[in-house]
Motif scaffolding. Structure first.
Motif, PDB file in Angstrom:
ATOM      1  N   HIS A   1       0.493 -38.852 -28.084  1.00 50.83           N
ATOM      2  CA  HIS A   1      -0.133 -37.951 -29.296  1.00 50.83           C
ATOM      3  C   HIS A   1      -1.467 -38.022 -29.537  1.00 50.83           C
ATOM      4  O   HIS A   1      -2.461 -37.134 -29.340  1.00 50.83           O
ATOM      5  CB  HIS A   1       0.548 -38.094 -30.525  1.00 50.83           C
ATOM      6  CG  HIS A   1       0.174 -36.882 -31.584  1.00 50.83           C
ATOM      7  ND1 HIS A   1       0.575 -35.501 -31.244  1.00 50.83           N
ATOM      8  CD2 HIS A   1      -0.643 -37.109 -32.441  1.00 50.83           C
ATOM      9  CE1 HIS A   1      -0.184 -35.115 -32.290  1.00 50.83           C
ATOM     10  NE2 HIS A   1      -0.795 -35.779 -33.069  1.00 50.83           N
ATOM     11  N   ALA A   2      -1.953 -39.385 -29.500  1.00 48.36           N
ATOM     12  CA  ALA A   2      -3.321 -39.457 -30.000  1.00 48.36           C
ATOM     13  C   ALA A   2      -4.376 -39.161 -28.623  1.00 48.36           C
ATOM     14  O   ALA A   2      -5.163 -38.457 -28.826  1.00 48.36           O
ATOM     15  CB  ALA A   2      -3.692 -41.211 -30.170  1.00 48.36           C
TER      16      ALA A   2
ATOM     17  N   ASP B   1      -4.905 -31.006 -32.960  1.00 42.36           N
ATOM     18  CA  ASP B   1      -3.594 -31.642 -33.428  1.00 42.36           C
ATOM     19  C   ASP B   1      -2.600 -30.648 -33.276  1.00 42.36           C
ATOM     20  O   ASP B   1      -1.522 -30.486 -32.863  1.00 42.36           O
ATOM     21  CB  ASP B   1      -3.920 -32.300 -34.673  1.00 42.36           C
ATOM     22  CG  ASP B   1      -2.678 -33.147 -35.062  1.00 42.36           C
ATOM     23  OD1 ASP B   1      -1.996 -33.706 -34.291  1.00 42.36           O
ATOM     24  OD2 ASP B   1      -2.569 -33.153 -36.270  1.00 42.36           O
ATOM     25  N   LEU B   2      -3.012 -29.304 -33.785  1.00 43.51           N
ATOM     26  CA  LEU B   2      -1.946 -28.118 -33.610  1.00 43.51           C
ATOM     27  C   LEU B   2      -1.549 -27.826 -32.143  1.00 43.51           C
ATOM     28  O   LEU B   2      -0.461 -27.459 -32.025  1.00 43.51           O
ATOM     29  CB  LEU B   2      -2.622 -26.897 -34.381  1.00 43.51           C
ATOM     30  CG  LEU B   2      -2.585 -27.068 -36.069  1.00 43.51           C
ATOM     31  CD1 LEU B   2      -3.374 -25.987 -36.576  1.00 43.51           C
ATOM     32  CD2 LEU B   2      -1.373 -27.385 -36.574  1.00 43.51           C
ATOM     33  N   ILE B   3      -2.374 -27.797 -31.376  1.00 48.70           N
ATOM     34  CA  ILE B   3      -2.166 -27.530 -30.035  1.00 48.70           C
ATOM     35  C   ILE B   3      -1.050 -28.303 -29.356  1.00 48.70           C
ATOM     36  O   ILE B   3      -0.011 -28.067 -28.779  1.00 48.70           O
ATOM     37  CB  ILE B   3      -3.449 -27.458 -29.002  1.00 48.70           C
ATOM     38  CG1 ILE B   3      -4.314 -26.182 -29.340  1.00 48.70           C
ATOM     39  CG2 ILE B   3      -2.997 -27.560 -27.761  1.00 48.70           C
ATOM     40  CD1 ILE B   3      -5.872 -26.336 -28.816  1.00 48.70           C
ATOM     41  N   VAL B   4      -1.406 -29.566 -29.753  1.00 51.81           N
ATOM     42  CA  VAL B   4      -0.296 -30.622 -29.437  1.00 51.81           C
ATOM     43  C   VAL B   4       1.001 -30.473 -30.223  1.00 51.81           C
ATOM     44  O   VAL B   4       2.061 -30.551 -29.737  1.00 51.81           O
ATOM     45  CB  VAL B   4      -0.829 -32.178 -29.581  1.00 51.81           C
ATOM     46  CG1 VAL B   4       0.327 -33.352 -29.211  1.00 51.81           C
ATOM     47  CG2 VAL B   4      -2.186 -32.303 -28.467  1.00 51.81           C
ATOM     48  N   ASN B   5       0.927 -30.419 -31.379  1.00 52.65           N
ATOM     49  CA  ASN B   5       1.894 -30.499 -32.284  1.00 52.65           C
ATOM     50  C   ASN B   5       3.188 -29.163 -32.153  1.00 52.65           C
ATOM     51  O   ASN B   5       4.024 -29.177 -32.244  1.00 52.65           O
ATOM     52  CB  ASN B   5       1.604 -30.423 -33.717  1.00 52.65           C
ATOM     53  CG  ASN B   5       1.266 -31.869 -34.333  1.00 52.65           C
ATOM     54  OD1 ASN B   5       1.505 -32.849 -33.408  1.00 52.65           O
ATOM     55  ND2 ASN B   5       0.536 -31.930 -35.129  1.00 52.65           N
ATOM     56  N   ILE B   6       2.429 -27.823 -31.544  1.00 50.31           N
ATOM     57  CA  ILE B   6       3.098 -26.727 -31.373  1.00 50.31           C
ATOM     58  C   ILE B   6       4.242 -26.866 -30.281  1.00 50.31           C
ATOM     59  O   ILE B   6       5.397 -26.752 -30.516  1.00 50.31           O
ATOM     60  CB  ILE B   6       2.353 -25.643 -31.217  1.00 50.31           C
ATOM     61  CG1 ILE B   6       1.438 -25.072 -32.289  1.00 50.31           C
ATOM     62  CG2 ILE B   6       3.021 -24.409 -30.447  1.00 50.31           C
ATOM     63  CD1 ILE B   6       0.243 -24.041 -32.033  1.00 50.31           C
TER      64      ILE B   6
END
Length: 162
Positions: free
Chosen positions: A22-23, A123-128
């Protein structure tokens, strides 16, 4: 310095491959956005650093509170981030700003600069994707929280009609 921070983050999360991935993914999207938006100097360093260390509070949040909820991450992350960044000799102004962002990165109403905005978008791009959000939730997030042209372009390109 970010290669040293990357190694430190990897060591800190240990066998938690999900957090390490994630990071690194957030860092990659943040780098793409900041380069496309022509961000340089201290703002660039802040974004890159915050992208790598933004979730550093998760292990302590889970240990203390039994949860990785955003409010617990925001509470536990800044002291850990500060200690790591000081040990790596980051400049005090960079440390202060990164710790502010780490301590508010789930509080979107607190966004107060392009550095913070780009971290949130990455962060949102990855979390979506990671959270398998519904199309309606995805569209709402994009319309409400994406400001940069590059962040919008990436998010819409990846997730419209998802």
């Amino acid at each position: 310095m970010n290669y040293e921070l990357s190694r430190r983050i990897t060591a800190y999360f240990g066998r938690d491959a999900k957090r390490i991935h994630h990071a690194m993914q957030v860092y990659g999207f943040a780098e793409t956005i900041l380069l496309s938006e022509n961000i340089t100097g201290d703002e660039r360093e802040i974004i890159e650093t915050a992208a790598l260390i933004h979730d550093i509070g998760i292990p302590e949040a889970e240990r203390k509170h039994g949860s990785s909820a955003g409010n617990f991450q925001e509470a536990e992350g800044p002291p850990i981030a500060r200690a790591i960044l000081e040990e790596l000799s980051y400049p005090p102004a960079i440390i202060d700003r990164v710790c502010f962002i780490v301590g508010k990165h789930h509080s979107y109403s607190k966004i107060d600069g392009i550095d913070f905005q780009i971290l949130v978008e990455a962060d949102l791009i990855v979390n979506i994707f990671g959270d398998a959000m519904s199309q309606k939730a995805t569209d709402t997030l994009i319309s409400k929280h994406f400001v940069t042209a590059t962040g919008k372009e990436i998010a819409e390109g990846m997730y419209q009609g998802y």
